[in-house]
Design a protein around this motif. Structure first.
Motif, PDB file in Angstrom:
ATOM      1  N   PRO A 284       0.832  -1.208   0.000  1.00 41.56           N
ATOM      2  CA  PRO A 284       0.000   0.000   0.000  1.00 41.56           C
ATOM      3  C   PRO A 284       0.869   1.263   0.000  1.00 41.56           C
ATOM      4  N   THR A 285       0.521   2.233  -0.826  1.00 38.98           N
ATOM      5  CA  THR A 285       1.338   3.445  -0.922  1.00 38.98           C
ATOM      6  C   THR A 285       0.992   4.467   0.160  1.00 38.98           C
ATOM      7  N   ILE A 286      -0.200   4.408   0.710  1.00 29.86           N
ATOM      8  CA  ILE A 286      -0.680   5.287   1.791  1.00 29.86           C
ATOM      9  C   ILE A 286      -0.955   6.707   1.294  1.00 29.86           C
ATOM     10  N   VAL A 287      -0.053   7.271   0.481  1.00 28.08           N
ATOM     11  CA  VAL A 287      -0.162   8.661   0.040  1.00 28.08           C
ATOM     12  C   VAL A 287      -1.415   8.851  -0.825  1.00 28.08           C
ATOM     13  N   PRO A 288      -2.289   9.814  -0.515  1.00 28.09           N
ATOM     14  CA  PRO A 288      -3.509  10.018  -1.316  1.00 28.09           C
ATOM     15  C   PRO A 288      -3.256  10.617  -2.693  1.00 28.09           C
ATOM     16  N   GLY A 301       5.657  12.977  -6.433  1.00 22.41           N
ATOM     17  CA  GLY A 301       4.547  13.087  -5.493  1.00 22.41           C
ATOM     18  C   GLY A 301       3.729  11.834  -5.318  1.00 22.41           C
ATOM     19  N   GLN A 302       3.973  10.805  -6.091  1.00 22.92           N
ATOM     20  CA  GLN A 302       3.120   9.624  -6.084  1.00 22.92           C
ATOM     21  C   GLN A 302       3.277   8.735  -4.859  1.00 22.92           C
ATOM     22  N   MET A 303       4.500   8.566  -4.375  1.00 29.67           N
ATOM     23  CA  MET A 303       4.748   7.587  -3.303  1.00 29.67           C
ATOM     24  C   MET A 303       6.126   7.797  -2.702  1.00 29.67           C
ATOM     25  N   ASN A 304       6.364   7.128  -1.589  1.00 24.64           N
ATOM     26  CA  ASN A 304       7.670   7.137  -0.950  1.00 24.64           C
ATOM     27  C   ASN A 304       8.693   6.505  -1.895  1.00 24.64           C
ATOM     28  N   PRO A 305       9.865   7.150  -2.088  1.00 28.40           N
ATOM     29  CA  PRO A 305      10.868   6.598  -3.007  1.00 28.40           C
ATOM     30  C   PRO A 305      11.314   5.177  -2.663  1.00 28.40           C
ATOM     31  N   ILE A 306      11.118   4.737  -1.410  1.00 30.16           N
ATOM     32  CA  ILE A 306      11.572   3.393  -1.062  1.00 30.16           C
ATOM     33  C   ILE A 306      10.817   2.326  -1.852  1.00 30.16           C
ATOM     34  N   LEU A 307       9.608   2.630  -2.316  1.00 31.55           N
ATOM     35  CA  LEU A 307       8.867   1.674  -3.138  1.00 31.55           C
ATOM     36  C   LEU A 307       9.400   1.636  -4.568  1.00 31.55           C
ATOM     37  N   ARG A 308      10.151   2.659  -4.954  1.00 27.64           N
ATOM     38  CA  ARG A 308      10.689   2.737  -6.315  1.00 27.64           C
ATOM     39  C   ARG A 308      12.101   2.174  -6.415  1.00 27.64           C
ATOM     40  N   ILE A 309      12.778   1.981  -5.298  1.00 33.18           N
ATOM     41  CA  ILE A 309      14.168   1.566  -5.302  1.00 33.18           C
ATOM     42  C   ILE A 309      14.335   0.292  -6.131  1.00 33.18           C
ATOM     43  N   SER A 310      15.418   0.186  -6.873  1.00 29.84           N
ATOM     44  CA  SER A 310      15.755  -0.990  -7.683  1.00 29.84           C
ATOM     45  C   SER A 310      14.764  -1.232  -8.816  1.00 29.84           C
ATOM     46  N   GLY A 311      14.209  -0.159  -9.379  1.00 32.08           N
ATOM     47  CA  GLY A 311      13.275  -0.300 -10.493  1.00 32.08           C
ATOM     48  C   GLY A 311      11.953  -0.902 -10.094  1.00 32.08           C
ATOM     49  N   LYS A 377      -9.068   5.044  12.958  1.00 32.61           N
ATOM     50  CA  LYS A 377      -9.771   5.036  11.678  1.00 32.61           C
ATOM     51  C   LYS A 377      -9.296   6.157  10.765  1.00 32.61           C
ATOM     52  N   THR A 378      -8.709   7.196  11.370  1.00 29.27           N
ATOM     53  CA  THR A 378      -8.310   8.362  10.585  1.00 29.27           C
ATOM     54  C   THR A 378      -6.817   8.392  10.270  1.00 29.27           C
ATOM     55  N   LEU A 379      -6.059   7.389  10.684  1.00 26.71           N
ATOM     56  CA  LEU A 379      -4.606   7.419  10.518  1.00 26.71           C
ATOM     57  C   LEU A 379      -4.081   6.118   9.920  1.00 26.71           C
ATOM     58  N   ASP A 380      -3.282   6.244   8.860  1.00 28.76           N
ATOM     59  CA  ASP A 380      -2.575   5.118   8.246  1.00 28.76           C
ATOM     60  C   ASP A 380      -1.080   5.414   8.292  1.00 28.76           C
ATOM     61  N   VAL A 381      -0.296   4.415   8.695  1.00 25.06           N
ATOM     62  CA  VAL A 381       1.155   4.574   8.796  1.00 25.06           C
ATOM     63  C   VAL A 381       1.833   3.364   8.162  1.00 25.06           C
ATOM     64  N   ASP A 419      20.869  -0.099   1.644  1.00 24.11           N
ATOM     65  CA  ASP A 419      19.954  -0.338   2.759  1.00 24.11           C
ATOM     66  C   ASP A 419      19.110   0.916   2.908  1.00 24.11           C
ATOM     67  N   SER A 420      17.811   0.754   2.683  1.00 22.60           N
ATOM     68  CA  SER A 420      16.915   1.915   2.605  1.00 22.60           C
ATOM     69  C   SER A 420      15.791   1.802   3.620  1.00 22.60           C
ATOM     70  N   PHE A 421      15.371   2.967   4.131  1.00 22.28           N
ATOM     71  CA  PHE A 421      14.340   3.026   5.158  1.00 22.28           C
ATOM     72  C   PHE A 421      13.287   4.066   4.761  1.00 22.28           C
ATOM     73  N   GLY A 422      12.038   3.764   5.081  1.00 21.96           N
ATOM     74  CA  GLY A 422      10.975   4.692   4.723  1.00 21.96           C
ATOM     75  C   GLY A 422       9.882   4.763   5.771  1.00 21.96           C
ATOM     76  N   LEU A 423       9.283   5.929   5.915  1.00 22.04           N
ATOM     77  CA  LEU A 423       8.135   6.161   6.789  1.00 22.04           C
ATOM     78  C   LEU A 423       7.117   6.984   6.010  1.00 22.04           C
ATOM     79  N   THR A 424       5.868   6.517   5.966  1.00 21.99           N
ATOM     80  CA  THR A 424       4.797   7.223   5.257  1.00 21.99           C
ATOM     81  C   THR A 424       3.574   7.290   6.158  1.00 21.99           C
ATOM     82  N   ALA A 425       2.854   8.395   6.099  1.00 23.78           N
ATOM     83  CA  ALA A 425       1.648   8.539   6.926  1.00 23.78           C
ATOM     84  C   ALA A 425       0.598   9.359   6.196  1.00 23.78           C
ATOM     85  N   ALA A 426      -0.660   9.072   6.522  1.00 28.39           N
ATOM     86  CA  ALA A 426      -1.784   9.863   6.006  1.00 28.39           C
ATOM     87  C   ALA A 426      -2.800  10.001   7.128  1.00 28.39           C
TER      88      ALA A 426
END
Length: 550
Positions: A284-288, A301-311, A377-381, A419-426
């Motif tokens: 899940p990308t979380i970002v609206p 603006g689409q998503m956290n870069p950690i989901l894009r790493i390594s193509g 209900k109002t928070l996704d992390v 070695d990559s780390f990511g944090l996303t919230a909505a």
């Protein structure tokens, strides 16, 4: 609806109800009353004349069955007279009802003859885009530079020729998805696409085929790795980086860009495997702002870069991947995957034959995991970790020129590990307003040869609105820093890196929903200090995107 044989089966009907005896007679004598699937009758609900006619028709059919079966003695004369009177009173409604049933049966027969498949559904998406870009690289001057300078290890390929503002371009992308289920619980996704976006390895003309390449900010290999990228452009233009051949769907040919099978393993455990997959198929990308055809207009603006790493989100189904999804509870979800961008190649010829490697476990790969939490209900992390190995000196992000020649001052053929780390919230302030953001940090080290490394940082924050001016229309405003270097080590730090500033990204867009199937999205994104050089002019990218979905 479900047939009942005793009035006692209807949980909301009691002997004290004023119509109990009438219902009992209709259910137990004639069997022409049905209940809802939850075994309720819902007698207090309002009834239309057409609904009454349908019930009357059912009772008439049942009486005819009893008479035909030789059990006419069960039918009372007074009941027949009552039904006859009702039949006369509701003659028009009964005729209309029979007409509707006849038409429905005819349409059903036609659909059964003409349907594509009993197991497969077809969905499609057609995207048209008008875009331009202004703020080209001005040529060598103080604190101004394109990406492909000597610091990257592409030394001889460095080109400091001034870029050009991009003309208004008209692009398209067509995608068709076949969604097949064999058991009702599994899903096979087969995706076909065609597009006419440019950029890619090869000649100078190929690299200049993208907006970023024309401006002078694209990388020296594909011309596409840059801060200046549209959300829906394929990451490597017309090129498949694993073989340096054509990408599926390039130049409006038809190609297979997605092939993924998802199936249950246990009640809370699901597995997936496929030869053409993207990380956002599983995580899940979380970002609206996510949705390259419906929401944000930039790649950043689409998503956290950690989901894009390594193509991981190449747009061409570059990776073969497999993994698991564990739904621990409604508030906790854990997912993991292993992916290879060269799984179909049997022999590793090195650079340039098979630049990314070969085999499922040879060459470049990524192992990633995501923990998604919904404490309220109002928070996704989302919390992410990814470990990657690349046979050459790249990151595979597509959001910054530093993704090619990632570690400065070492050769392009240097293998690297990340070695990559990511944090996303909505956080949903209201059902129609959400605050969102992400943080990304990646540590990149040479896996062979010299001792060298670099770290990259990225972040974003924004606000998203639903039902703006009309139902289904959305808008977004976001600001952040695309991936850029924060430090270097070893050989990478012996010569000063040339970036003297941080790039910043500002974006605003509005998606107007014309209908359930058509939307138009005007938008603008601005990049300050493109690719990390303060002497580079600010870039403006206006966009109008039209999307047809079916």
């Amino acid at each position: 609806m479900a047939q009942v044989t005793s009035v006692s089966q209807l949980s909301d009907v009691k002997p004290t109800d004023w119509a109990f005896q009438a219902l009992q007679s209709l259910v137990e004598r004639y069997g022409c009353i049905v209940g809802y699937p939850d075994k309720t009758y819902r007698g207090n609900r309002a009834l239309t004349r057409y609904e009454f006619a349908a019930g009357l028709n059912a009772c008439m059919d049942r009486i005819n069955e009893l008479i035909a079966a030789g059990t006419a003695d069960l039918v009372k004369k007074e009941d027949l007279l009552a039904v006859q009177k009702l039949q006369e009173e509701f003659a028009a409604e009964l005729a209309t009802l029979r007409g509707r049933v006849g038409a429905l049966e005819a349409r059903t027969a036609t659909l059964e003859k003409q349907q594509f498949s009993t197991t497969t559904k077809l969905s499609g998406e057609v995207l048209f885009s008008l875009a331009a870009a202004y703020g080209a690289y001005p040529g060598p001057r103080r604190n101004a530079a394109p990406f492909n300078t000597a610091r990257t290890g592409l030394g001889a390929a460095a080109d400091t020729t001034p870029g050009r503002d991009a003309q208004v371009v008209f692009n398209d992308r067509v995608r068709l998805k076949l969604l097949t289920s064999f058991s009702g619980k599994d899903l096979l996704i087969t995706g076909l696409q065609a597009y006419n976006f440019g950029g890619g390895a090869g000649s100078l003309a190929s690299r200049l085929g993208s907006l970023s390449g024309t401006l002078g900010y694209g990388d020296g290999v594909f011309g596409t790795a840059s801060n200046v990228r549209l959300a829906y452009e394929p990451q490597f233009g017309t090129t498949n980086p694993s073989t340096l051949g054509n990408a599926p769907g390039a130049n409006n040919s038809v190609g297979l860009y997605k092939l993924l099978y998802i199936f249950p393993v246990a009640s809370t455990l699901t597995a997936f495997v496929g030869t053409g997959a993207e990380v956002d198929d599983a995580f899940p990308t979380i970002v609206p702002f996510y949705g390259d055809a419906q929401e944000g207009i930039s790649r950043f603006g689409q998503m956290n870069p950690i989901l894009r790493i390594s193509g991981g989100t190449s747009g061409i189904g570059l990776a073969a991947a497999g993994g698991l999804i564990w739904n621990v509870s409604n508030a906790i979800d854990i997912r993991a995957l292993y992916g290879s961008v060269n799984a179909n190649l049997p022999s590793n010829l090195g650079f340039p034959g098979t630049p990314l490697g070969a085999g499922v476990f040879g060459g470049s790969y990524v192992a990633a995991a995501q923990l998604t939490l919904k404490p309220f209900k109002t928070l996704d992390v989302a919390l992410n970790y990814a470990h990657s190995y690349h046979q050459i000196n790249i990151l595979g992000l597509g959001e910054s020129a530093v993704a090619i020649g990632a570690i400065p001052n070492v050769a392009a053929t240097t293998s690297v590990k990340l070695d990559s780390f990511g944090l996303t919230a909505a956080y949903r302030l209201t059902p129609k307003i959400s605050l969102t953001g992400f943080f990304f940090y990646s540590m990149v080290d040479a896996a062979s040869g010299a001792d060298a490394g670099t770290d990259l940082l990225s972040y974003m924050g924004g606000i998203h609105f639903k039902d703006v001016l009309s139902s289904g229309s959305t808008a977004g405003i976001l600001f952040g820093q695309p991936p850029s270097r924060v430090n270097t080590s070893g050989l990478a730090s012996r010569l000063p890196t040339l970036e003297n500033a941080k790039p910043y990204h500002l974006e605003v867009y509005y998606k107007y929903r014309l209908s359930d199937n058509i939307s138009i999205t005007p938008g603008l994104f601005v990049v300050f200090n493109p690719e990390g050089f303060s002497g580079n002019p600010t870039v403006f990218v206006p966009v109008i995107r039209t999307t047809f979905s079916f």
